[in-house]
Design a protein around this motif. Sequence first.
Motif, PDB file in Angstrom:
ATOM      1  N   TYR A  17       0.830  -1.211   0.000  1.00 53.71           N
ATOM      2  CA  TYR A  17       0.000   0.000   0.000  1.00 53.71           C
ATOM      3  C   TYR A  17       0.866   1.263   0.000  1.00 53.71           C
ATOM      4  N   TYR A  18       1.878   1.285   0.835  1.00 57.08           N
ATOM      5  CA  TYR A  18       2.736   2.478   0.948  1.00 57.08           C
ATOM      6  C   TYR A  18       3.771   2.551  -0.169  1.00 57.08           C
ATOM      7  N   ARG A  19       4.170   1.422  -0.703  1.00 54.97           N
ATOM      8  CA  ARG A  19       5.135   1.421  -1.814  1.00 54.97           C
ATOM      9  C   ARG A  19       4.553   2.116  -3.045  1.00 54.97           C
ATOM     10  N   LYS A  20       3.225   2.102  -3.163  1.00 52.69           N
ATOM     11  CA  LYS A  20       2.561   2.747  -4.301  1.00 52.69           C
ATOM     12  C   LYS A  20       2.404   4.251  -4.091  1.00 52.69           C
ATOM     13  N   LYS A  21       2.654   4.713  -2.884  1.00 50.48           N
ATOM     14  CA  LYS A  21       2.515   6.136  -2.565  1.00 50.48           C
ATOM     15  C   LYS A  21       3.868   6.830  -2.645  1.00 50.48           C
ATOM     16  N   ASP A  22       3.821   8.150  -2.747  1.00 47.93           N
ATOM     17  CA  ASP A  22       5.038   8.957  -2.781  1.00 47.93           C
ATOM     18  C   ASP A  22       5.406   9.332  -1.340  1.00 47.93           C
ATOM     19  N   VAL A  23       6.118   8.447  -0.657  1.00 49.49           N
ATOM     20  CA  VAL A  23       6.466   8.642   0.749  1.00 49.49           C
ATOM     21  C   VAL A  23       7.815   9.339   0.846  1.00 49.49           C
ATOM     22  N   THR A  24       7.833  10.470   1.580  1.00 49.63           N
ATOM     23  CA  THR A  24       9.082  11.190   1.834  1.00 49.63           C
ATOM     24  C   THR A  24       9.388  11.117   3.321  1.00 49.63           C
ATOM     25  N   VAL A  25      10.464  10.432   3.665  1.00 44.35           N
ATOM     26  CA  VAL A  25      10.886  10.300   5.060  1.00 44.35           C
ATOM     27  C   VAL A  25      11.755  11.506   5.411  1.00 44.35           C
ATOM     28  N   VAL A  26      11.429  12.151   6.535  1.00 45.04           N
ATOM     29  CA  VAL A  26      12.179  13.340   6.952  1.00 45.04           C
ATOM     30  C   VAL A  26      12.976  13.110   8.237  1.00 45.04           C
ATOM     31  N   GLY A  27      12.720  11.966   8.893  1.00 42.71           N
ATOM     32  CA  GLY A  27      13.436  11.673  10.123  1.00 42.71           C
ATOM     33  C   GLY A  27      13.205  10.252  10.584  1.00 42.71           C
ATOM     34  N   CYS A  28      14.116   9.768  11.456  1.00 41.37           N
ATOM     35  CA  CYS A  28      14.010   8.401  11.969  1.00 41.37           C
ATOM     36  C   CYS A  28      14.382   8.351  13.442  1.00 41.37           C
ATOM     37  N   ALA A  29      13.813   7.336  14.119  1.00 38.66           N
ATOM     38  CA  ALA A  29      14.061   7.134  15.540  1.00 38.66           C
ATOM     39  C   ALA A  29      13.956   5.649  15.865  1.00 38.66           C
ATOM     40  N   VAL A  30      14.370   5.269  17.074  1.00 42.86           N
ATOM     41  CA  VAL A  30      14.395   3.860  17.463  1.00 42.86           C
ATOM     42  C   VAL A  30      13.081   3.365  18.065  1.00 42.86           C
ATOM     43  N   SER A  31      12.221   4.265  18.491  1.00 41.22           N
ATOM     44  CA  SER A  31      10.936   3.877  19.089  1.00 41.22           C
ATOM     45  C   SER A  31       9.918   4.977  18.800  1.00 41.22           C
ATOM     46  N   LYS A  32       8.670   4.691  19.090  1.00 37.95           N
ATOM     47  CA  LYS A  32       7.637   5.698  18.860  1.00 37.95           C
ATOM     48  C   LYS A  32       7.857   6.903  19.781  1.00 37.95           C
ATOM     49  N   GLN A  33       8.213   6.631  21.023  1.00 33.25           N
ATOM     50  CA  GLN A  33       8.477   7.719  21.965  1.00 33.25           C
ATOM     51  C   GLN A  33       9.658   8.566  21.488  1.00 33.25           C
ATOM     52  N   ASP A  34      10.701   7.919  21.018  1.00 32.55           N
ATOM     53  CA  ASP A  34      11.863   8.627  20.493  1.00 32.55           C
ATOM     54  C   ASP A  34      11.483   9.424  19.245  1.00 32.55           C
ATOM     55  N   ALA A  35      10.567   8.885  18.445  1.00 32.11           N
ATOM     56  CA  ALA A  35      10.104   9.593  17.244  1.00 32.11           C
ATOM     57  C   ALA A  35       9.420  10.906  17.624  1.00 32.11           C
ATOM     58  N   PHE A  36       8.694  10.906  18.730  1.00 35.39           N
ATOM     59  CA  PHE A  36       8.062  12.150  19.177  1.00 35.39           C
ATOM     60  C   PHE A  36       9.104  13.181  19.601  1.00 35.39           C
ATOM     61  N   VAL A  37      10.211  12.727  20.168  1.00 34.21           N
ATOM     62  CA  VAL A  37      11.302  13.640  20.538  1.00 34.21           C
ATOM     63  C   VAL A  37      11.902  14.267  19.276  1.00 34.21           C
ATOM     64  N   VAL A  38      12.154  13.437  18.259  1.00 34.24           N
ATOM     65  CA  VAL A  38      12.700  13.939  16.996  1.00 34.24           C
ATOM     66  C   VAL A  38      11.684  14.866  16.328  1.00 34.24           C
ATOM     67  N   LEU A  39      10.426  14.483  16.354  1.00 33.97           N
ATOM     68  CA  LEU A  39       9.359  15.308  15.771  1.00 33.97           C
ATOM     69  C   LEU A  39       9.303  16.682  16.434  1.00 33.97           C
ATOM     70  N   ARG A  40       9.432  16.722  17.726  1.00 38.67           N
ATOM     71  CA  ARG A  40       9.438  17.995  18.455  1.00 38.67           C
ATOM     72  C   ARG A  40      10.604  18.861  18.005  1.00 38.67           C
ATOM     73  N   ARG A  41      11.769  18.248  17.825  1.00 40.51           N
ATOM     74  CA  ARG A  41      12.957  18.975  17.353  1.00 40.51           C
ATOM     75  C   ARG A  41      12.727  19.547  15.954  1.00 40.51           C
ATOM     76  N   ILE A  42      12.095  18.759  15.093  1.00 42.02           N
ATOM     77  CA  ILE A  42      11.791  19.213  13.734  1.00 42.02           C
ATOM     78  C   ILE A  42      10.861  20.412  13.767  1.00 42.02           C
TER      79      ILE A  42
END
Length: 103
Positions: A58-83
């Motif tokens: 489903y996602y391979r057919k979409k134009d997905v642009t990744v802007v950041g990565c993290a090791v866990s969902k909680q860590d992703a929120f930390v990176v998201l806040r920084r962004i």
Amino acid sequence: MKAAEKFYISEILTITKEKLIKRIVKGKSIPSLYCITLPLGNVGVLEIYEYRELLKDYYRKKDVTVVGCAVSKQDAFVVLRRIVEDIRQQDSMFRVPEFFEEG
């Protein structure tokens, strides 16, 4: 799947940014990774997905642009806040896609 020119990575990740981006673009398996993406629909600013989810057809057919990565969902929120803080400091209009296109 592609990576934005401006790409954020959690300090906890042990893989180098360049190697991580290569693996994401090629669709290689990466255990325990969460990705922050530009919105896949017309609503939202940024979204968080488990990387394994983005590898599904489903996602391979979409134009997905990744802007950041993290090791866990909680860590992703930390990176998201920084962004979000970086975007707010640089652009009072909060133009998210344009922020990631700049070199």
